[in-house]
Design a protein around this motif. Structure first.
Motif, PDB file in Angstrom:
ATOM      1  N   SER A  32       0.850  -1.190   0.000  1.00  0.00           N
ATOM      2  CA  SER A  32       0.000   0.000   0.000  1.00  0.00           C
ATOM      3  C   SER A  32       0.885   1.239   0.000  1.00  0.00           C
ATOM      4  N   VAL A  33       0.674   2.105  -0.982  1.00  0.00           N
ATOM      5  CA  VAL A  33       1.414   3.370  -1.059  1.00  0.00           C
ATOM      6  C   VAL A  33       0.369   4.466  -1.271  1.00  0.00           C
ATOM      7  N   LYS A  34      -0.057   5.089  -0.188  1.00  0.00           N
ATOM      8  CA  LYS A  34      -1.140   6.060  -0.260  1.00  0.00           C
ATOM      9  C   LYS A  34      -0.632   7.442  -0.645  1.00  0.00           C
ATOM     10  N   ASN A  35      -1.550   8.263  -1.118  1.00  0.00           N
ATOM     11  CA  ASN A  35      -1.196   9.642  -1.455  1.00  0.00           C
ATOM     12  C   ASN A  35      -0.659  10.358  -0.227  1.00  0.00           C
ATOM     13  N   LEU A  36       0.412  11.106  -0.410  1.00  0.00           N
ATOM     14  CA  LEU A  36       1.095  11.883   0.626  1.00  0.00           C
ATOM     15  C   LEU A  36       1.751  10.996   1.693  1.00  0.00           C
ATOM     16  N   SER A  37       1.893   9.714   1.415  1.00  0.00           N
ATOM     17  CA  SER A  37       2.617   8.851   2.350  1.00  0.00           C
ATOM     18  C   SER A  37       4.116   8.958   2.098  1.00  0.00           C
ATOM     19  N   LEU A  38       4.879   8.570   3.111  1.00  0.00           N
ATOM     20  CA  LEU A  38       6.345   8.633   3.064  1.00  0.00           C
ATOM     21  C   LEU A  38       6.917   7.234   3.193  1.00  0.00           C
ATOM     22  N   THR A  39       7.824   6.880   2.303  1.00  0.00           N
ATOM     23  CA  THR A  39       8.555   5.611   2.348  1.00  0.00           C
ATOM     24  C   THR A  39      10.044   5.933   2.413  1.00  0.00           C
ATOM     25  N   ARG A  40      10.749   5.283   3.343  1.00  0.00           N
ATOM     26  CA  ARG A  40      12.170   5.597   3.551  1.00  0.00           C
ATOM     27  C   ARG A  40      13.039   4.373   3.278  1.00  0.00           C
ATOM     28  N   LEU A  41      13.992   4.553   2.403  1.00  0.00           N
ATOM     29  CA  LEU A  41      14.965   3.516   2.075  1.00  0.00           C
ATOM     30  C   LEU A  41      16.366   4.017   2.408  1.00  0.00           C
ATOM     31  N   GLU A  42      17.237   3.087   2.754  1.00  0.00           N
ATOM     32  CA  GLU A  42      18.637   3.421   3.039  1.00  0.00           C
ATOM     33  C   GLU A  42      19.544   2.479   2.261  1.00  0.00           C
ATOM     34  N   ASN A  43      20.630   3.034   1.758  1.00  0.00           N
ATOM     35  CA  ASN A  43      21.648   2.212   1.104  1.00  0.00           C
ATOM     36  C   ASN A  43      22.934   2.301   1.900  1.00  0.00           C
ATOM     37  N   HIS A  44      23.350   1.164   2.461  1.00  0.00           N
ATOM     38  CA  HIS A  44      24.565   1.081   3.271  1.00  0.00           C
ATOM     39  C   HIS A  44      25.636   0.342   2.472  1.00  0.00           C
ATOM     40  N   ASP A  45      26.516   1.086   1.818  1.00  0.00           N
ATOM     41  CA  ASP A  45      27.609   0.482   1.047  1.00  0.00           C
ATOM     42  C   ASP A  45      27.098  -0.586   0.084  1.00  0.00           C
ATOM     43  N   GLY A  46      26.028  -0.272  -0.627  1.00  0.00           N
ATOM     44  CA  GLY A  46      25.494  -1.186  -1.622  1.00  0.00           C
ATOM     45  C   GLY A  46      24.413  -2.117  -1.126  1.00  0.00           C
ATOM     46  N   HIS A  47      24.144  -2.111   0.172  1.00  0.00           N
ATOM     47  CA  HIS A  47      23.117  -2.977   0.754  1.00  0.00           C
ATOM     48  C   HIS A  47      21.891  -2.142   1.103  1.00  0.00           C
ATOM     49  N   TRP A  48      20.725  -2.628   0.694  1.00  0.00           N
ATOM     50  CA  TRP A  48      19.499  -1.871   0.900  1.00  0.00           C
ATOM     51  C   TRP A  48      18.808  -2.251   2.202  1.00  0.00           C
ATOM     52  N   ARG A  49      18.292  -1.228   2.863  1.00  0.00           N
ATOM     53  CA  ARG A  49      17.501  -1.404   4.077  1.00  0.00           C
ATOM     54  C   ARG A  49      16.230  -0.574   3.936  1.00  0.00           C
ATOM     55  N   VAL A  50      15.103  -1.163   4.334  1.00  0.00           N
ATOM     56  CA  VAL A  50      13.828  -0.443   4.304  1.00  0.00           C
ATOM     57  C   VAL A  50      13.534   0.073   5.707  1.00  0.00           C
ATOM     58  N   ALA A  51      13.537   1.388   5.864  1.00  0.00           N
ATOM     59  CA  ALA A  51      13.296   1.993   7.176  1.00  0.00           C
ATOM     60  C   ALA A  51      11.805   2.120   7.467  1.00  0.00           C
ATOM     61  N   SER A  52      10.997   2.389   6.446  1.00  0.00           N
ATOM     62  CA  SER A  52       9.542   2.473   6.630  1.00  0.00           C
ATOM     63  C   SER A  52       8.873   2.422   5.274  1.00  0.00           C
ATOM     64  N   ILE A  53       7.618   1.977   5.277  1.00  0.00           N
ATOM     65  CA  ILE A  53       6.799   1.962   4.065  1.00  0.00           C
ATOM     66  C   ILE A  53       5.453   2.596   4.396  1.00  0.00           C
ATOM     67  N   ASN A  54       5.028   3.522   3.555  1.00  0.00           N
ATOM     68  CA  ASN A  54       3.685   4.079   3.656  1.00  0.00           C
ATOM     69  C   ASN A  54       3.424   4.757   5.002  1.00  0.00           C
ATOM     70  N   GLU A  55       4.390   5.526   5.515  1.00  0.00           N
ATOM     71  CA  GLU A  55       4.112   6.355   6.686  1.00  0.00           C
ATOM     72  C   GLU A  55       3.034   7.358   6.311  1.00  0.00           C
TER      73      GLU A  55
END
Length: 210
Positions: A179-202
């Motif tokens: 779910s990706v709603k309008n005006l929602s915030l999704t946060r991704l991080e890249n640590h030296d080539g490795h992906w981490r998902v901090a939040s989805i659909n805040e």
């Protein structure tokens, strides 16, 4: 090294006439009435986003308008850049057709949470699989070229789902379950080539709770 942090915001809801059709990457306007009713959401985003950040939006006016509204709600005005690779899924010959008409055009069964299947490619357009294939290399390139920076990208539901799918190595069918709603915030991080998902659909607070 500090991670490269991506703050992905889905644009504001579009005007009612566009919501009855498959608009894809057509340049439809945001709903003016909804924007006036969502001041709390824009204030929340203006406060939630990092002050030191590079800002991007897609070529479509709905992302540009949303970015401008966040700035107007209190975020210090940044320099904006256009990033066309984060555009919404191009639906080819499906663009502009009603949802009722679309059911007659499908070759594959629709997804349980979407009007069409994740692997079906509309004539002249992109499947969600194609969008993931476009967004993934874009994210990797930006993470490498802007290592350690904060990147705010005002984009679309399709491109944000594709970004999360790339980070988590989800297949397209799984991506449509996000779910990706309008005006929602999704946060991704890249640590030296490795992906981490901090939040989805805040989600921002509702206007009634402001």
């Amino acid at each position: 090294m500090n991670p490269t942090r991506f703050f992905l915001i889905r644009h504001a809801i579009v005007e009612p006439s566009a919501r009855v059709m498959m608009y894809g990457d057509m340049d439809v306007a945001v709903c003016a009435m909804a924007m006036t009713q969502e001041t709390a959401a824009y204030r929340w985003l203006a406060q939630r986003l990092p002050r030191e950040a590079r800002w991007f939006h897609t070529p479509l006016s709905r992302t540009r308008s949303t970015a401008a509204a966040i700035v107007a709600a209190g975020y210090p005005e940044p320099e904006m850049a256009v990033e066309p690779r984060f555009a919404e899924q191009h639906l080819g010959e499906w663009q502009g057709v009603s949802y009722e008409t679309l059911t007659e055009l499908l070759r594959d069964p629709p997804h349980p949470f979407w009007p069409h299947g994740a692997f079906e490619r509309p004539p002249g357009g992109e499947s969600l699989e194609d969008v993931i294939g476009r967004i993934g290399p874009t994210l990797d390139e930006m993470a490498e070229q802007r290592a350690g920076e904060n990147l705010v990208i005002v984009a679309h539901g399709g491109s944000i789902r594709a970004a999360v799918a790339h980070a988590l190595k989800l297949d397209p069918h799984q991506a449509f379950q996000l779910s990706v709603k309008n005006l929602s915030l999704t946060r991704l991080e890249n640590h030296d080539g490795h992906w981490r998902v901090a939040s989805i659909n805040e989600e921002p607070p509702s206007a009634s709770s402001a």
